[in-house]
Design a protein around this motif. Structure first.
Motif, PDB file in Angstrom:
ATOM      1  N   ILE A   3       0.822  -1.214   0.000  1.00  0.00           N
ATOM      2  CA  ILE A   3       0.000   0.000   0.000  1.00  0.00           C
ATOM      3  C   ILE A   3       0.862   1.273   0.000  1.00  0.00           C
ATOM      4  N   SER A   6       2.284   1.331  -4.033  1.00  0.00           N
ATOM      5  CA  SER A   6       1.462   1.184  -5.239  1.00  0.00           C
ATOM      6  C   SER A   6       0.707   2.476  -5.535  1.00  0.00           C
ATOM      7  N   SER A   7       0.333   2.616  -6.791  1.00  0.00           N
ATOM      8  CA  SER A   7      -0.359   3.815  -7.247  1.00  0.00           C
ATOM      9  C   SER A   7      -1.666   4.008  -6.480  1.00  0.00           C
ATOM     10  N   VAL A   8      -2.482   2.957  -6.439  1.00  0.00           N
ATOM     11  CA  VAL A   8      -3.797   3.056  -5.807  1.00  0.00           C
ATOM     12  C   VAL A   8      -3.648   3.109  -4.289  1.00  0.00           C
ATOM     13  N   GLY A   9      -2.701   2.343  -3.748  1.00  0.00           N
ATOM     14  CA  GLY A   9      -2.503   2.295  -2.306  1.00  0.00           C
ATOM     15  C   GLY A   9      -2.183   3.664  -1.737  1.00  0.00           C
ATOM     16  N   ARG A  10      -1.290   4.369  -2.403  1.00  0.00           N
ATOM     17  CA  ARG A  10      -0.903   5.691  -1.903  1.00  0.00           C
ATOM     18  C   ARG A  10      -2.070   6.671  -1.994  1.00  0.00           C
ATOM     19  N   LYS A  11      -2.873   6.502  -3.061  1.00  0.00           N
ATOM     20  CA  LYS A  11      -4.060   7.349  -3.169  1.00  0.00           C
ATOM     21  C   LYS A  11      -5.025   7.098  -2.009  1.00  0.00           C
ATOM     22  N   ILE A  12      -5.129   5.833  -1.610  1.00  0.00           N
ATOM     23  CA  ILE A  12      -6.026   5.506  -0.499  1.00  0.00           C
ATOM     24  C   ILE A  12      -5.514   6.146   0.793  1.00  0.00           C
TER      25      ILE A  12
ATOM     26  N   MET B 175      -5.640   4.867 -15.919  1.00  0.00           N
ATOM     27  CA  MET B 175      -6.515   4.270 -14.919  1.00  0.00           C
ATOM     28  C   MET B 175      -7.856   3.841 -15.496  1.00  0.00           C
ATOM     29  N   THR B 203      -2.351  -2.758 -11.939  1.00  0.00           N
ATOM     30  CA  THR B 203      -2.010  -1.389 -11.530  1.00  0.00           C
ATOM     31  C   THR B 203      -0.491  -1.240 -11.374  1.00  0.00           C
ATOM     32  N   ASP B 204       0.186  -2.316 -10.927  1.00  0.00           N
ATOM     33  CA  ASP B 204       1.655  -2.251 -10.862  1.00  0.00           C
ATOM     34  C   ASP B 204       2.247  -2.100 -12.262  1.00  0.00           C
ATOM     35  N   GLN B 207       1.974   1.387 -13.479  1.00  0.00           N
ATOM     36  CA  GLN B 207       2.992   2.248 -12.879  1.00  0.00           C
ATOM     37  C   GLN B 207       4.343   2.033 -13.571  1.00  0.00           C
ATOM     38  N   ASN B 213      -0.621   8.595 -11.951  1.00  0.00           N
ATOM     39  CA  ASN B 213      -1.651   8.138 -11.015  1.00  0.00           C
ATOM     40  C   ASN B 213      -2.948   8.892 -11.281  1.00  0.00           C
ATOM     41  N   LEU B 236     -12.411  -0.413  -9.409  1.00  0.00           N
ATOM     42  CA  LEU B 236     -11.004  -0.823  -9.281  1.00  0.00           C
ATOM     43  C   LEU B 236     -10.509  -0.498  -7.870  1.00  0.00           C
ATOM     44  N   ASN B 237     -10.851   0.694  -7.384  1.00  0.00           N
ATOM     45  CA  ASN B 237     -10.410   1.083  -6.043  1.00  0.00           C
ATOM     46  C   ASN B 237     -10.968   0.126  -4.984  1.00  0.00           C
ATOM     47  N   TYR B 240      -9.107  -3.144  -5.242  1.00  0.00           N
ATOM     48  CA  TYR B 240      -7.773  -3.014  -4.667  1.00  0.00           C
ATOM     49  C   TYR B 240      -7.847  -3.141  -3.143  1.00  0.00           C
ATOM     50  N   LEU B 244      -6.172  -6.047  -0.314  1.00  0.00           N
ATOM     51  CA  LEU B 244      -5.294  -5.808   0.837  1.00  0.00           C
ATOM     52  C   LEU B 244      -5.570  -6.807   1.962  1.00  0.00           C
TER      53      LEU B 244
END
Ligand code: HEM
Ligand code: FES
Lengths: 221, 246
Positions: A3, A6-12, B175, B203-204, B207, B213, B236-237, B240, B244
């Protein structure tokens, strides 16, 4: 920890810290509005707030950490995004992006500058305008301090400007955090866009009302 | 009608490029934008000049090859329309038109208006599939898919992979493209099994390929010739976040 990179993790993480900051802004506004009840309102509130120093410090550290994470990733993501778009179009027309959404980093940094100034002023008492003293009940006289400082038009104006920056930041920030959390669908996307602007405007006006009322002479020593 | 074009000309990757001015004469309103460029090219060839190089294939709005930023908007700004389906009747006699390639760090220019979009392929290779055993043909209705889910997946699958979302995005992010595939497959029973790995891998890969982003400008949806909705980015969010906890 995926988290953190990653692109999305940091946004979260930006989204969650942004939400914590908004929560703080709401609570802070409710607290500040005790000023409308005069010295007995805000001085009593301030004394209660500071009656448990360890709690005050735990809270300050927590908010400090949240804002640090928000700023670190805000700067990092913005730099990456600038690099990913060479911006070399001779003609580029935006259909949807707004002044607010394109200037998050600048409105954010201006809000940060304001937070530093605001803490220096009313928390550290380090600016020349600040008057410290005790009221008749032997409490720190927050009312006198705030009313004196906001009596200075330039200081009041600086607060108004900062609140406009906060409005811009949140008018994109509120719909944006909802999208980043995934709390969104086809119907809510436009609704949250409008709702975000309305809530940001209400917050801005509510905060501005304090220096405005003092400047207008409606709240006096 | 007669038009003045300003077209990005660049002889090769890493070469300096610039906008060159051309006249498009006697353009028929019934021509498509690409047909208009074909005629300009015929004139250039007659004059012994290098024709303008641009990507195209199906010319019916389904392959995703055509890729031009016209007057600052990918595909020219007519709602849900690719460049090949954009007709000259949308322009007026005497108009000046700027034509530029997709611009993003992840899309290096190959020549003139052609960019290298293999970054999108790398994202797809990272997870835009479902794994299954090959062998005898499975019964068509062995896995039931509710109609609403099938429709949702089809809406996401409309993406033709042209990259207009990247070209429009102030962050050069892919995205919307990535989310369309993540959402499509996550909505279907066949894709659910690998949903968590997929969202991370794709998503990786995005990047790594140099895309930026998402910061929720929603410029992508406005430029998308298929009208892919940013609700898929919200999906997608969510996918994601679920990953986790796996
Ligand atoms: C009271 C202070 C602040 C509040 C309430 C706040 C709130 C928010 C919120 C809710 C978001 C949306 C998050 C998302 O898209 O999920 C956001 C985004 C952002 N904030 Fe702040 N913020 C504050 C201060 C700052 C500061 C000091 C900076 C300075 C660097 C900053 C920089 C940014 C940036 C660059 C973004 C956009 C990130 C992106 O979309 O990629 N913010 N903020
Ligand atoms: S050429 Fe195939 S979509 Fe335009």
């Amino acid at each position: 920890m995926r988290i953190l990179t990653s692109s999305v993790g940091r946004k979260i993480l930006m989204s969650i810290t942004g939400q914590l900051l908004i929560l703080f802004i709401l609570i802070h506004l409710i607290g500040n509005s005790t000023i409308f009840f005069g010295p007995n309102g805000i001085n009593a509130y301030a004394e209660h707030l500071h009656s448990l120093p360890p709690l005050v410090w735990a809270f300050r550290l927590f908010m400090g950490a949240a804002i640090a994470v928000h700023i670190c990733y805000g700067v990092m993501l913005t730099l990456e995004n600038k690099a990913a778009n060479p911006g070399a179009y001779a003609v580029k027309k935006n259909l949807k992006a707004s002044f607010a959404s394109e200037n998050m980093i600048w409105t954010g940094l201006l809000v940060l500058a304001f937070i530093v100034y605001h803490l220096l002023q009313f928390t550290v008492h380090g600016t020349p305008d600040v008057v410290v003293g005790l009221d008749s009940a032997n409490r720190p006289d927050v009312f006198r301090m705030v009313v004196t400082s906001f009596g200075n038009g330039l200081i009041a104006l600086a607060y108004v400007f900062a609140m406009i920056m906060l409005f811009l930041h949140l008018s994109h920030g509120i719909p944006s955090f909802l999208q980043t959390m995934g709390w969104n669908n086809e119907k809510t996307i436009p609704a949250f866009g409008t709702g975000g602007k309305v809530i940001s405007a209400v917050l801005m006006l509510a905060y501005i009302s304090i220096p405005a009322v003092i400047l207008a002479g409606l709240l006096k020593l | 009608m007669n038009l003045t074009l300003h077209v990005w000309r660049q002889s090769g990757p890493n070469q300096p490029g610039k906008l060159e001015q051309y006249d498009a004469k006697n353009v028929s309103p019934d021509q498509s934008f690409l047909e208009m460029l074909d005629e300009v090219n015929e004139e250039l060839i007659k004059e012994g000049k290098d024709p303008i190089v641009f990507d195209h294939d199906c010319r019916e709005g389904i392959c995703g090859m055509c890729s031009q930023v016209i007057n600052g908007v990918p595909h020219g700004g007519q709602e849900r329309t690719t460049v090949c389906q954009l007709h000259m009747r949308n322009f007026n006699d005497g108009d000046t038109i700027y034509i530029e390639p997709w611009r993003a760090l992840a899309f290096p220019i190959v020549k003139d208006l052609i960019v290298d979009r293999s970054g999108l392929e790398k994202i797809m290779q990272a997870g835009g599939y479902t794994s299954c055993h090959t062998g005898g043909v499975a019964d068509g209705n062995a896995i039931l898919v509710p109609k609403v889910d099938a429709d949702y997946a089809m809406d996401a699958a409309e993406c033709i992979g042209c990259g207009a979302c990247v070209a429009a995005c102030p962050n050069g992010s892919a995205m919307l493209y990535t989310s369309a595939k993540v959402a499509q497959l996550a909505a279907l029973p066949q894709g659910k099994a690998e949903a968590a790995q997929r969202v991370c891998a794709m998503t990786d890969a995005m990047q790594e390929a140099g895309f930026g982003n998402c910061s929720n400008h929603y410029e992508c949806q406005a430029a998308c010739p298929k009208g892919i909705n940013v609700k898929f980015i919200a999906r997608l969010n969510r996918e994601y976040q679920k990953s986790l906890f796996k």
